[in-house]
Design a protein around this motif. Structure first.
Motif, PDB file in Angstrom:
ATOM      1  N   LYS A  26      -6.709 -12.045  -4.859  1.00  0.00           N
ATOM      2  CA  LYS A  26      -7.555 -10.626  -4.612  1.00  0.00           C
ATOM      3  C   LYS A  26      -8.620 -10.780  -4.371  1.00  0.00           C
ATOM      4  O   LYS A  26      -9.479  -9.452  -3.675  1.00  0.00           O
ATOM      5  CB  LYS A  26      -6.649 -10.792  -6.010  1.00  0.00           C
ATOM      6  CG  LYS A  26      -7.834  -8.606  -6.520  1.00  0.00           C
ATOM      7  CD  LYS A  26      -7.012  -8.004  -5.902  1.00  0.00           C
ATOM      8  CE  LYS A  26      -7.295  -6.446  -6.434  1.00  0.00           C
ATOM      9  NZ  LYS A  26      -8.773  -6.105  -6.129  1.00  0.00           N
TER      10      LYS A  26
ATOM     11  N   LEU B 139      -8.722 -10.586  -0.583  1.00  0.00           N
ATOM     12  CA  LEU B 139      -8.715  -8.601  -0.199  1.00  0.00           C
ATOM     13  C   LEU B 139      -9.820  -8.384  -0.049  1.00  0.00           C
ATOM     14  O   LEU B 139     -10.030  -7.224   1.113  1.00  0.00           O
ATOM     15  CB  LEU B 139      -7.165  -8.590  -0.808  1.00  0.00           C
ATOM     16  CG  LEU B 139      -5.784  -8.873  -1.215  1.00  0.00           C
ATOM     17  CD1 LEU B 139      -4.742  -8.929  -1.167  1.00  0.00           C
ATOM     18  CD2 LEU B 139      -5.721  -9.012   1.116  1.00  0.00           C
ATOM     19  N   ASP B 140     -10.831  -7.810  -1.377  1.00  0.00           N
ATOM     20  CA  ASP B 140     -11.811  -7.492  -1.743  1.00  0.00           C
ATOM     21  C   ASP B 140     -12.985  -7.880  -0.750  1.00  0.00           C
ATOM     22  O   ASP B 140     -13.464  -6.581  -0.069  1.00  0.00           O
ATOM     23  CB  ASP B 140     -12.202  -7.686  -2.922  1.00  0.00           C
ATOM     24  CG  ASP B 140     -11.122  -7.023  -3.547  1.00  0.00           C
ATOM     25  OD1 ASP B 140     -10.537  -6.841  -3.692  1.00  0.00           O
ATOM     26  OD2 ASP B 140     -11.652  -7.942  -5.504  1.00  0.00           O
TER      27      ASP B 140
ATOM     28  N   THR C  47     -11.638  -6.454   2.729  1.00  0.00           N
ATOM     29  CA  THR C  47     -11.859  -4.668   2.850  1.00  0.00           C
ATOM     30  C   THR C  47     -13.318  -4.751   3.121  1.00  0.00           C
ATOM     31  O   THR C  47     -13.817  -3.630   3.269  1.00  0.00           O
ATOM     32  CB  THR C  47     -11.175  -4.238   1.523  1.00  0.00           C
ATOM     33  OG1 THR C  47     -10.350  -4.720   1.183  1.00  0.00           O
ATOM     34  CG2 THR C  47     -12.088  -2.737   0.617  1.00  0.00           C
TER      35      THR C  47
ATOM     36  N   ARG D  71      -6.788  -9.137   7.299  1.00  0.00           N
ATOM     37  CA  ARG D  71      -7.186  -9.489   5.571  1.00  0.00           C
ATOM     38  C   ARG D  71      -5.337 -10.105   5.717  1.00  0.00           C
ATOM     39  O   ARG D  71      -4.640 -10.524   6.571  1.00  0.00           O
ATOM     40  CB  ARG D  71      -6.718  -8.646   4.795  1.00  0.00           C
ATOM     41  CG  ARG D  71      -5.752  -7.656   4.886  1.00  0.00           C
ATOM     42  CD  ARG D  71      -5.006  -6.270   4.072  1.00  0.00           C
ATOM     43  NE  ARG D  71      -3.566  -6.222   4.594  1.00  0.00           N
ATOM     44  CZ  ARG D  71      -3.082  -5.383   2.862  1.00  0.00           C
ATOM     45  NH1 ARG D  71      -3.263  -5.201   2.015  1.00  0.00           N
ATOM     46  NH2 ARG D  71      -1.810  -5.177   3.181  1.00  0.00           N
TER      47      ARG D  71
ATOM     48  N   GLU E 172      -1.713 -10.364   4.652  1.00  0.00           N
ATOM     49  CA  GLU E 172      -0.587  -9.691   4.895  1.00  0.00           C
ATOM     50  C   GLU E 172       0.713 -10.024   4.690  1.00  0.00           C
ATOM     51  O   GLU E 172       1.270  -9.025   3.787  1.00  0.00           O
ATOM     52  CB  GLU E 172      -0.735  -9.246   6.391  1.00  0.00           C
ATOM     53  CG  GLU E 172      -1.431  -8.105   7.291  1.00  0.00           C
ATOM     54  CD  GLU E 172      -1.804  -7.215   6.857  1.00  0.00           C
ATOM     55  OE1 GLU E 172      -0.882  -6.172   6.045  1.00  0.00           O
ATOM     56  OE2 GLU E 172      -2.442  -6.347   7.138  1.00  0.00           O
TER      57      GLU E 172
ATOM     58  N   LEU F 220       0.428  -8.128  -7.398  1.00  0.00           N
ATOM     59  CA  LEU F 220      -0.452  -7.460  -6.826  1.00  0.00           C
ATOM     60  C   LEU F 220      -0.033  -7.115  -5.261  1.00  0.00           C
ATOM     61  O   LEU F 220      -0.516  -6.810  -4.095  1.00  0.00           O
ATOM     62  CB  LEU F 220      -1.227  -8.454  -6.137  1.00  0.00           C
ATOM     63  CG  LEU F 220      -2.432  -8.717  -5.288  1.00  0.00           C
ATOM     64  CD1 LEU F 220      -4.013  -7.787  -5.591  1.00  0.00           C
ATOM     65  CD2 LEU F 220      -3.093 -10.382  -5.126  1.00  0.00           C
TER      66      LEU F 220
ATOM     67  N   GLU G 181      -0.731  -3.945  -2.733  1.00  0.00           N
ATOM     68  CA  GLU G 181      -1.597  -4.252  -1.805  1.00  0.00           C
ATOM     69  C   GLU G 181      -0.891  -3.967  -0.545  1.00  0.00           C
ATOM     70  O   GLU G 181      -1.517  -4.067   0.685  1.00  0.00           O
ATOM     71  CB  GLU G 181      -2.464  -5.336  -1.947  1.00  0.00           C
ATOM     72  CG  GLU G 181      -3.659  -5.566  -2.642  1.00  0.00           C
ATOM     73  CD  GLU G 181      -5.208  -5.151  -2.335  1.00  0.00           C
ATOM     74  OE1 GLU G 181      -5.095  -4.794  -1.359  1.00  0.00           O
ATOM     75  OE2 GLU G 181      -6.002  -4.477  -3.648  1.00  0.00           O
TER      76      GLU G 181
ATOM     77  N   LEU H  79       1.376  -6.169   0.589  1.00  0.00           N
ATOM     78  CA  LEU H  79       1.689  -6.929   1.298  1.00  0.00           C
ATOM     79  C   LEU H  79       3.192  -7.845   1.488  1.00  0.00           C
ATOM     80  O   LEU H  79       4.057  -7.488   0.405  1.00  0.00           O
ATOM     81  CB  LEU H  79       1.106  -8.131   0.548  1.00  0.00           C
ATOM     82  CG  LEU H  79      -0.601  -8.446   0.064  1.00  0.00           C
ATOM     83  CD1 LEU H  79      -0.784  -9.561  -0.712  1.00  0.00           C
ATOM     84  CD2 LEU H  79      -1.388  -8.125   1.388  1.00  0.00           C
TER      85      LEU H  79
END
Length: 314
Positions: A162, A165-166, A169, A175, A177, A198, A202, A204
Motif C-alpha cells: 500500500k 502504491l501511495d 500515485t 505502480r 500492477e 487491497l 486498487e 491489482l
C-alpha cells in the motif's frame, strides 16, 4: 478460455501461468522447450521466471531459466504469443531494489531472454533499505524506455505494498500492477484478508505461486513412505502432514471423483475460481504433467464442490 487482466496494465493472461523455475534444472533444455511449445500451443500465454533461477542448484550460477527461455524465444519465433514475467532483487549477484541494481539487472535479463522488452518485471522480495521512491522511479524509467511494459511485486506485506502504491500515485510513477504471494488450498493466510482487500480496492492482479503446495495437492504423497528420498519431503511433512492437510486431500479425492478430474486439476481449478485470484503459477517437468495441469483451466467446478473444498482448507 477467458483471459484475465493483470491489474490495470492492459496485459491479459490465460488462467494458468507456467512457473519457469524448473527450466534448466529438473527439466533439461530440450524438455523445457517442449514444455514451452506445448503450453503456448495449448492456448496459454504467460511464463514466470526470475534472474535467480536456478542459483540454488550445485554447479548453477543463476540466470539459467531466463537463458533457456531466451533460446526458446529465438528458436520458436513465438515472442509475440507469450508474456514474459521475470523478477529482480533475490539473486545474491544482483540483490535488492536500488536503482543501480534494477538498471543493471534488467539489462542482463533482457540479454539472457533475447528480447527487447519484459512484459511484467517484478520485485522478487521487499527491500526495506532502499527508499520506495527510488525503486519505483527506476521501474518507471524502464517503462518509459519501453524495456518493461508493467511492473509487479512478490513477497511483500500488504502495508508495504500500500505504501508503494501511495508513492506511485503521489509522484506519478509506474505502480505495481500485480502481487505474487504463496497461495493454495492449504496456504491461504498471505492472500485472504488484508491483501485481497487491497488488491480489490486498487485493481491489482494476484498471481500466486505454490499452487500445488510442493506437489502435496497432486495427491502423490499419501504416507510418510511416499516422502522418503524426496528433496522436499521435510518441507511437506512440516507444513502439510497434519489434520488439515489430510482433510484437504480427502476433499480433493471426493471432488476429483465427482467431476472426473485429477486432484491437481481440482486444486488449481479451485484457485482459478477464487474471487481474489487472477491466475495461479504452476510448474511441470514432463508434457504429460503439463497436459494434466492445463486441463484445470477447462474444469468448471460446481458451486457445492468449490464450497466444500473451500471449507476443508480453512
Amino acid at each position: 478460455m477467458r483471459h484475465r487482466p493483470l491489474g490495470r496494465s492492459g496485459l491479459l493472461t490465460a488462467p494458468l501461468i507456467f512457473g519457469g523455475n524448473v527450466f534448466g534444472w529438473t527439466a533439461d533444455e530440450a524438455m523445457s522447450h517442449r514444455l514451452l511449445d506445448a503450453f503456448i500451443d495449448g492456448g496459454f500465454n504467460a511464463v514466470d521466471t526470475a534472474d535467480v533461477y536456478s542459483a540454488w542448484v550445485p554447479g548453477h550460477a543463476g540466470g539459467e531459466s531466463e537463458a533457456v527461455i531466451g533460446r526458446w524465444l529465438k528458436a520458436s519465433g513465438k515472442r509475440d504469443s507469450v508474456l514474459v514475467l521475470t523478477k529482480v532483487a533475490m539473486w545474491p549477484k544482483r540483490p535488492g531494489l536500488s536503482a543501480a541494481n534494477i538498471e543493471a539487472a534488467v539489462e542482463e535479463s533482457l540479454r539472457r531472454l533475447q528480447t527487447d522488452y519484459i512484459d511484467l518485471y517484478q520485485s522478487h522480495q521487499d527491500d526495506a533499505e532502499t527508499p520506495q521512491d527510488e525503486t519505483l522511479s527506476a521501474f518507471d524509467r524502464l517503462v518509459q524506455a519501453g524495456k518493461v511494459r508493467a511492473v509487479g511485486a512478490s513477497n511483500v506485506s500488504p502495508a508495504r505494498l500500500k505504501a508503494s502504491l501511495d508513492v506511485s500515485t503521489a509522484s506519478g510513477l509506474a505502480r505495481y500492477e500485480t502481487i505474487q504471494p504463496k497461495f493454495n488450498l492449504v496456504d491461504r493466510d498471505q492472500v485472504e484478508g488484508a491483501l485481497a482487500e487491497l488488491a480489490n480496492a486498487e485493481g491489482l492482479g494476484i498471481i500466486p505461486y505454490y499452487g500445488l503446495a510442493a506437489g502435496f495437492l497432486t495427491g502423490k504423497y499419501r504416507s510418510e513412505g511416499d516422502l522418503e528420498g524426496r528433496a522436499r519431503g521435510r518441507t511437506i511433512l512440516r507444513d502439510y502432514w497434519n489434520d488439515k492437510g489430510r482433510a484437504v486431500l480427502a476433499a480433493l479425492d471426493e471432488a476429483a471423483a465427482a467431476v472426473g478430474a485429477s486432484p491437481a486439476q481440482v486444486a488449481l481449478a479451485w484457485i482459478m475460481r477464487h474471487p481474489s485470484i487472477t491466475a495461479p503459477i504452476a510448474s511441470a517437468t514432463t508434457v504429460e504433467q503439463l497436459d494434466d495441469l492445463m486441463g484445470a483451466a477447462r474444469l468448471d467446478l460446481p458451486d457445492d464442490i468449490w464450497a466444500t473444498l473451500d471449507a476443508a482448507g480453512r
